[in-house]
Design a protein around this motif. Structure first.
Motif, PDB file in Angstrom:
ATOM      1  N   LEU A 168     133.083 -19.236 -29.487  1.00  0.00           N
ATOM      2  CA  LEU A 168     131.762 -19.730 -29.112  1.00  0.00           C
ATOM      3  C   LEU A 168     131.636 -19.849 -27.592  1.00  0.00           C
ATOM      4  O   LEU A 168     130.621 -19.422 -27.014  1.00  0.00           O
ATOM      5  N   ILE A 171     131.345 -16.447 -26.057  1.00  0.00           N
ATOM      6  CA  ILE A 171     130.009 -15.882 -26.259  1.00  0.00           C
ATOM      7  C   ILE A 171     129.005 -16.502 -25.289  1.00  0.00           C
ATOM      8  O   ILE A 171     128.183 -15.799 -24.688  1.00  0.00           O
ATOM      9  N   THR A 174     129.307 -15.067 -21.789  1.00  0.00           N
ATOM     10  CA  THR A 174     129.341 -13.600 -21.749  1.00  0.00           C
ATOM     11  C   THR A 174     128.773 -13.026 -20.457  1.00  0.00           C
ATOM     12  O   THR A 174     129.311 -12.080 -19.895  1.00  0.00           O
ATOM     13  N   PRO A 203     120.635 -15.926 -28.073  1.00  0.00           N
ATOM     14  CA  PRO A 203     121.982 -15.944 -28.678  1.00  0.00           C
ATOM     15  C   PRO A 203     122.388 -14.583 -29.234  1.00  0.00           C
ATOM     16  O   PRO A 203     123.568 -14.201 -29.145  1.00  0.00           O
ATOM     17  N   GLY A 204     121.440 -13.842 -29.778  1.00  0.00           N
ATOM     18  CA  GLY A 204     121.755 -12.533 -30.347  1.00  0.00           C
ATOM     19  C   GLY A 204     122.270 -11.565 -29.320  1.00  0.00           C
ATOM     20  O   GLY A 204     123.237 -10.824 -29.554  1.00  0.00           O
ATOM     21  N   CYS A 206     123.788 -12.295 -26.515  1.00  0.00           N
ATOM     22  CA  CYS A 206     125.132 -12.730 -26.106  1.00  0.00           C
ATOM     23  C   CYS A 206     126.177 -12.302 -27.136  1.00  0.00           C
ATOM     24  O   CYS A 206     127.258 -11.822 -26.773  1.00  0.00           O
ATOM     25  N   ILE A 207     125.862 -12.473 -28.405  1.00  0.00           N
ATOM     26  CA  ILE A 207     126.810 -12.126 -29.471  1.00  0.00           C
ATOM     27  C   ILE A 207     127.088 -10.634 -29.487  1.00  0.00           C
ATOM     28  O   ILE A 207     128.244 -10.199 -29.569  1.00  0.00           O
ATOM     29  N   ALA A 211     130.587  -8.775 -28.542  1.00  0.00           N
ATOM     30  CA  ALA A 211     131.245  -7.897 -29.497  1.00  0.00           C
ATOM     31  C   ALA A 211     131.583  -6.537 -28.900  1.00  0.00           C
ATOM     32  O   ALA A 211     132.610  -5.925 -29.207  1.00  0.00           O
TER      33      ALA A 211
END
Length: 212
Positions: A168, A171, A174, A203-204, A206-207, A211
């Motif tokens: 977390l 992320i 990032t 948030p999307g 960053c995720i 990844a």
């Protein structure tokens, strides 16, 4: 508020890397430097003398070093110097990589030597960011440890909780290097503030970038 196309942003990032292989050079330099340090650490502490590097004989050789004060001091010193040099190399190559990325995004012509020279202005801020990261991760570790002890969690639960907090935080942070160098935000506290707000709103993104 304008909707963010996360997949499009991810695709653009991958396309940038594929079309500009020079961006991989700083990472390659760091990996090669890391392996060189590892080789010197093993060589200077005579681990090459262990026959076939058998785990049992390697452990025996390590125990003999621990029981030998001069060799133990030598091992500690070489290990410490290796960590410091690896950390310094990481700061330099990370700064250099993002200087290159910024130039490509702005469609500016830049050489590796120019990127190498320009990276120097970000080293202190990048170092300060690393110190802040260390403090945040340390505090998080202490909080998780307190919760684990307080609630008597099992080893498996504790491990998953620690892993979740670690991922977390990674992320959330990032875009710290991007904000520092691409947007020229030298103040590390402003960088941290920006990344937290950005994670809250996107948030999307960053995720997906984490990844990648």
């Amino acid at each position: 508020m304008k909707e963010v196309n996360y997949l499009s942003n991810a695709y653009s990032a991958i396309k940038l890397l594929k079309s500009n292989p020079k961006l991989f050079i700083p990472d390659l330099i760091y990996v090669l430097f890391w392996y060189l340090l590892l080789f010197l650490l093993v060589y200077l502490n005579n681990f090459f003398h262990v026959k076939y590097l058998n785990p049992e004989t390697l452990l025996a050789n390590f125990k003999s070093i621990i029981n030998n004060s001069p060799q133990l001091i030598k091992l500690i010193l070489t290990f410490t110097v290796s960590i410091i040099l690896a950390f310094a190399a990481h700061l330099g190559t990370t700064s250099m990589k993002y200087v290159l990325i910024r130039s490509y995004l702005r469609k500016e012509k830049i050489t590796l030597m120019k990127a190498y020279k320009e990276k120097r202005r970000y080293l202190l801020s990048l170092f300060s960011l690393k110190v802040l990261f260390f403090i945040v991760y340390l505090i998080s570790t202490l909080i998780v440890t307190f919760i684990v002890i307080r609630l008597s969690f099992s080893v498996v639960t504790s491990s998953f909780l620690s892993l979740f907090i670690f991922v977390l935080l990674n992320i959330i942070f990032t875009f710290t290097y991007a904000e520092l160098i691409l947007n020229n935000t030298i103040n590390p506290f402003k960088v941290i503030k920006f990344t937290i707000i950005y994670f809250k709103n996107n948030p999307g993104n960053c995720i997906i970038n984490f990844a990648i």
